[in-house]
Design a protein around this motif. Structure first.
Motif, PDB file in Angstrom:
ATOM      1  N   THR A 196       8.169  18.959  30.978  1.00 45.23           N
ATOM      2  CA  THR A 196       6.805  18.642  31.056  1.00 45.23           C
ATOM      3  C   THR A 196       6.492  17.374  30.401  1.00 45.23           C
ATOM      4  OG1 THR A 196       6.065  20.177  29.564  1.00 45.23           O
ATOM      5  CG2 THR A 196       5.984  20.771  31.743  1.00 45.23           C
ATOM      6  N   ASP A 197       7.737  16.798  30.111  1.00 45.01           N
ATOM      7  CA  ASP A 197       7.504  15.575  29.016  1.00 45.01           C
ATOM      8  C   ASP A 197       6.907  14.320  29.881  1.00 45.01           C
ATOM      9  OD1 ASP A 197       9.084  16.843  27.374  1.00 45.01           O
ATOM     10  OD2 ASP A 197      10.936  15.727  27.637  1.00 45.01           O
ATOM     11  N   SER A 198       5.917  13.797  28.913  1.00 39.95           N
ATOM     12  CA  SER A 198       5.312  12.627  29.280  1.00 39.95           C
ATOM     13  C   SER A 198       6.393  11.442  29.505  1.00 39.95           C
ATOM     14  CB  SER A 198       4.221  12.341  28.274  1.00 39.95           C
ATOM     15  OG  SER A 198       4.715  11.747  27.008  1.00 39.95           O
ATOM     16  N   ASN A 199       5.956  10.128  30.000  1.00 46.74           N
ATOM     17  CA  ASN A 199       6.665   9.185  30.206  1.00 46.74           C
ATOM     18  C   ASN A 199       7.155   8.651  28.707  1.00 46.74           C
ATOM     19  OD1 ASN A 199       6.750   8.863  32.902  1.00 46.74           O
ATOM     20  ND2 ASN A 199       5.127   7.556  33.228  1.00 46.74           N
ATOM     21  N   GLN A 200       6.215   8.718  27.666  1.00 46.24           N
ATOM     22  CA  GLN A 200       6.365   8.292  26.434  1.00 46.24           C
ATOM     23  C   GLN A 200       7.403   9.210  25.744  1.00 46.24           C
ATOM     24  OE1 GLN A 200       5.160   5.426  24.620  1.00 46.24           O
ATOM     25  NE2 GLN A 200       6.814   6.151  23.336  1.00 46.24           N
ATOM     26  N   VAL A 226       8.771   2.789  27.436  1.00 46.48           N
ATOM     27  CA  VAL A 226       7.821   3.564  28.598  1.00 46.48           C
ATOM     28  C   VAL A 226       8.097   2.604  29.816  1.00 46.48           C
ATOM     29  CG1 VAL A 226       5.609   4.189  29.162  1.00 46.48           C
ATOM     30  CG2 VAL A 226       6.418   4.288  26.849  1.00 46.48           C
ATOM     31  N   HIS A 227       7.935   1.487  29.742  1.00 47.55           N
ATOM     32  CA  HIS A 227       8.049   0.556  30.975  1.00 47.55           C
ATOM     33  C   HIS A 227       9.276   0.866  31.777  1.00 47.55           C
ATOM     34  CE1 HIS A 227       7.363  -2.719  33.468  1.00 47.55           C
ATOM     35  NE2 HIS A 227       8.634  -3.034  33.391  1.00 47.55           N
ATOM     36  N   THR A 228      10.462   0.926  30.985  1.00 47.00           N
ATOM     37  CA  THR A 228      11.511   1.077  31.496  1.00 47.00           C
ATOM     38  C   THR A 228      11.754   2.581  32.215  1.00 47.00           C
ATOM     39  OG1 THR A 228      12.728  -0.213  29.789  1.00 47.00           O
ATOM     40  CG2 THR A 228      14.205   1.217  31.100  1.00 47.00           C
ATOM     41  N   VAL A 229      11.132   3.436  31.615  1.00 48.40           N
ATOM     42  CA  VAL A 229      11.082   4.917  32.045  1.00 48.40           C
ATOM     43  C   VAL A 229      10.282   4.780  33.751  1.00 48.40           C
ATOM     44  CG1 VAL A 229      10.083   7.092  32.109  1.00 48.40           C
ATOM     45  CG2 VAL A 229      11.215   6.273  30.419  1.00 48.40           C
ATOM     46  N   LYS A 230       9.120   4.084  33.471  1.00 48.60           N
ATOM     47  CA  LYS A 230       8.504   4.068  34.840  1.00 48.60           C
ATOM     48  C   LYS A 230       9.228   3.309  35.774  1.00 48.60           C
ATOM     49  CE  LYS A 230       3.933   4.120  32.696  1.00 48.60           C
ATOM     50  NZ  LYS A 230       2.727   3.225  32.090  1.00 48.60           N
ATOM     51  N   SER A 231       9.630   2.206  35.618  1.00 47.86           N
ATOM     52  CA  SER A 231      10.406   1.390  36.422  1.00 47.86           C
ATOM     53  C   SER A 231      11.708   2.319  37.024  1.00 47.86           C
ATOM     54  CB  SER A 231      11.139   0.272  35.759  1.00 47.86           C
ATOM     55  OG  SER A 231      12.087  -0.553  36.588  1.00 47.86           O
ATOM     56  N   HIS A 232      12.623   2.851  36.330  1.00 46.40           N
ATOM     57  CA  HIS A 232      13.411   3.795  36.704  1.00 46.40           C
ATOM     58  C   HIS A 232      13.163   4.813  37.797  1.00 46.40           C
ATOM     59  CE1 HIS A 232      16.991   2.060  34.657  1.00 46.40           C
ATOM     60  NE2 HIS A 232      16.666   2.579  33.374  1.00 46.40           N
ATOM     61  N   ASP A 289      11.138   8.052  24.413  1.00 43.09           N
ATOM     62  CA  ASP A 289      11.487   8.303  22.990  1.00 43.09           C
ATOM     63  C   ASP A 289      12.939   8.914  22.914  1.00 43.09           C
ATOM     64  OD1 ASP A 289       9.319   7.239  22.169  1.00 43.09           O
ATOM     65  OD2 ASP A 289       8.312   8.852  21.758  1.00 43.09           O
ATOM     66  N   LYS A 290      12.881  10.137  23.666  1.00 48.74           N
ATOM     67  CA  LYS A 290      14.129  10.959  23.864  1.00 48.74           C
ATOM     68  C   LYS A 290      15.267   9.970  24.410  1.00 48.74           C
ATOM     69  CE  LYS A 290      12.136  15.255  24.318  1.00 48.74           C
ATOM     70  NZ  LYS A 290      11.962  16.327  24.999  1.00 48.74           N
ATOM     71  N   MET A 291      15.456   9.070  25.266  1.00 50.12           N
ATOM     72  CA  MET A 291      16.318   8.289  25.934  1.00 50.12           C
ATOM     73  C   MET A 291      16.559   7.025  25.019  1.00 50.12           C
ATOM     74  SD  MET A 291      15.787   9.064  29.959  1.00 50.12           S
ATOM     75  CE  MET A 291      17.048   7.557  30.354  1.00 50.12           C
ATOM     76  N   GLY A 292      15.416   6.694  24.130  1.00 51.76           N
ATOM     77  CA  GLY A 292      15.815   5.477  23.313  1.00 51.76           C
ATOM     78  C   GLY A 292      15.456   4.306  24.113  1.00 51.76           C
ATOM     79  N   ILE A 293      14.638   4.371  25.157  1.00 47.49           N
ATOM     80  CA  ILE A 293      14.322   3.248  25.953  1.00 47.49           C
ATOM     81  C   ILE A 293      12.675   3.052  26.157  1.00 47.49           C
ATOM     82  CG2 ILE A 293      16.373   3.228  27.613  1.00 47.49           C
ATOM     83  CD1 ILE A 293      14.868   4.817  29.528  1.00 47.49           C
ATOM     84  N   PRO A 316      23.420   6.431  36.481  1.00 48.18           N
ATOM     85  CA  PRO A 316      23.103   7.599  35.344  1.00 48.18           C
ATOM     86  C   PRO A 316      21.606   7.550  34.442  1.00 48.18           C
ATOM     87  CG  PRO A 316      24.981   6.384  35.139  1.00 48.18           C
ATOM     88  CD  PRO A 316      24.530   5.799  36.305  1.00 48.18           C
ATOM     89  N   GLN A 317      21.032   6.497  34.524  1.00 45.97           N
ATOM     90  CA  GLN A 317      19.676   6.337  33.757  1.00 45.97           C
ATOM     91  C   GLN A 317      18.607   7.053  34.589  1.00 45.97           C
ATOM     92  OE1 GLN A 317      18.994   2.655  31.492  1.00 45.97           O
ATOM     93  NE2 GLN A 317      19.240   3.894  29.715  1.00 45.97           N
ATOM     94  N   LYS A 318      18.725   6.455  35.933  1.00 45.61           N
ATOM     95  CA  LYS A 318      17.543   6.774  36.856  1.00 45.61           C
ATOM     96  C   LYS A 318      17.793   8.218  36.980  1.00 45.61           C
ATOM     97  CE  LYS A 318      17.267   2.504  39.716  1.00 45.61           C
ATOM     98  NZ  LYS A 318      17.294   1.672  38.282  1.00 45.61           N
ATOM     99  N   LYS A 319      18.963   8.751  37.051  1.00 43.65           N
ATOM    100  CA  LYS A 319      19.338  10.102  37.317  1.00 43.65           C
ATOM    101  C   LYS A 319      18.637  11.070  36.091  1.00 43.65           C
ATOM    102  CE  LYS A 319      23.222  13.289  37.405  1.00 43.65           C
ATOM    103  NZ  LYS A 319      24.567  13.339  37.334  1.00 43.65           N
ATOM    104  N   GLU A 320      18.822  10.662  34.758  1.00 39.67           N
ATOM    105  CA  GLU A 320      18.363  11.331  33.589  1.00 39.67           C
ATOM    106  C   GLU A 320      16.655  11.436  33.443  1.00 39.67           C
ATOM    107  OE1 GLU A 320      18.743  11.243  28.780  1.00 39.67           O
ATOM    108  OE2 GLU A 320      20.157  10.058  29.871  1.00 39.67           O
ATOM    109  N   VAL A 321      16.079  10.366  33.950  1.00 42.05           N
ATOM    110  CA  VAL A 321      14.807   9.926  34.035  1.00 42.05           C
ATOM    111  C   VAL A 321      14.339  11.049  35.150  1.00 42.05           C
ATOM    112  CG1 VAL A 321      12.723   8.739  34.732  1.00 42.05           C
ATOM    113  CG2 VAL A 321      14.389   7.756  33.128  1.00 42.05           C
ATOM    114  N   CYS A 322      14.844  11.075  36.271  1.00 43.73           N
ATOM    115  CA  CYS A 322      14.262  11.982  37.289  1.00 43.73           C
ATOM    116  C   CYS A 322      14.542  13.506  36.814  1.00 43.73           C
ATOM    117  CB  CYS A 322      15.016  11.622  38.722  1.00 43.73           C
ATOM    118  SG  CYS A 322      14.721  10.358  39.590  1.00 43.73           S
TER     119      CYS A 322
END
Length: 191
Positions: free
Chosen positions: A152-156, A166-172, A160-164, A139-145
Motif C-alpha cells: 500500500t506504499d505511496s509513490n513517495q 517520485v517522477h521516475t516512479v510515476k513514469s515507470h 524512497d525505497k528504490m532510491g529514485i 527490472p525497474q518497471k517490474k519492481e515499481v509494478c
C-alpha cells in the motif's frame, strides 16, 4: 421469416423433413442432433426443471415422428419445432402450475458462494496473467509494478525505497501500464 435463414440451412432442413416423412430414421436422428440442445435450452429457460425440459423435448420429437407423414405443407423446420416446444411448455405450465412455480422460485435462489467461487477463479486466472506480464517488464518497471500491486506504499514511499525520484516512479508505472495493456490485447487475440 424464412429470409433470416441461409438457403443451405433451409434446404438442408427441408430435405431432412422430406426424408422424415418417408420414415427415414437417419434423417430423424440428424434433426434430433441438430435441434435437441436448442429446444432443451428453450424448455429449461421457461420450466426451470431439467426433467420437465427433457420431457418437453422428447414429446416434441415423438410428435414430430408421429405427425410428419400427415403434414403436407412446406415448413421451416426450426420454427415448427420451436412452436411445438413452446406450445408444450405452455400446456405444461398450465397443467403443473404449482410445481413449476416452486421450480422457478428455487431457480431464483442463488447457491451460496457459487458466484463467489466463479469470481475467485476468474480473479485468480486474471491475476496469474497479470503477474506473467509483470515478469516480462524491464527490472525497474517490474519492481515499481510489484510494489504497487503487493503493498500500500505511496509513490513517495516506493521512490524512497528504490532510491529514485517520485517522477521516475510515476513514469515507470505509466509506461508499465501501457506495456501491460498491449500484453493483455495480445493474449485476448490468441484466445
Amino acid at each position: 421469416m424464412e429470409k433470416n435463414f441461409p438457403d443451405y440451412v433451409r434446404n438442408e432442413d427441408h430435405a431432412l423433413f422430406l426424408l422424415i416423412k418417408k420414415r427415414d430414421k437417419d434423417a430423424f436422428s440428424a434433426v434430433y442432433q441438430k435441434y435437441h440442445r436448442y429446444l432443451y435450452s428453450l424448455a429449461v429457460k421457461y420450466l426451470k426443471d431439467a426433467q420437465l425440459a427433457e420431457d418437453a423435448v422428447q414429446h416434441v420429437f415423438v410428435k414430430l415422428w408421429e405427425t410428419t407423414k400427415n403434414i403436407e405443407i412446406e415448413i421451416n423446420l426450426k420454427n415448427y419445432l420451436y412452436t411445438m416446444t413452446k406450445n408444450y411448455i405452455l400446456n405444461t405450465i398450465r397443467d403443473h402450475k404449482e410445481e413449476i412455480s416452486l421450480s422457478y422460485a428455487n431457480a431464483q435462489i442463488d447457491i451460496p458462494g457459487q458466484d463467489d467461487i466463479i469470481k475467485a477463479l476468474e480473479d485468480k486466472q486474471m491475476r496469474s496473467i497479470l503477474y506473467q506480464g509483470v515478469e516480462s517488464l524491464p527490472p525497474q518497471k517490474k519492481e515499481v509494478c510489484l510494489r504497487k500491486l503487493e503493498t500500500t506504499d505511496s509513490n513517495q514511499q516506493i521512490a524512497d525505497k528504490m532510491g529514485i525520484s517520485v517522477h521516475t516512479v510515476k513514469s515507470h508505472y505509466q509506461e508499465s501500464v501501457k506495456i501491460l495493456r498491449s500484453y493483455f490485447q495480445q493474449i485476448k487475440m490468441m484466445t
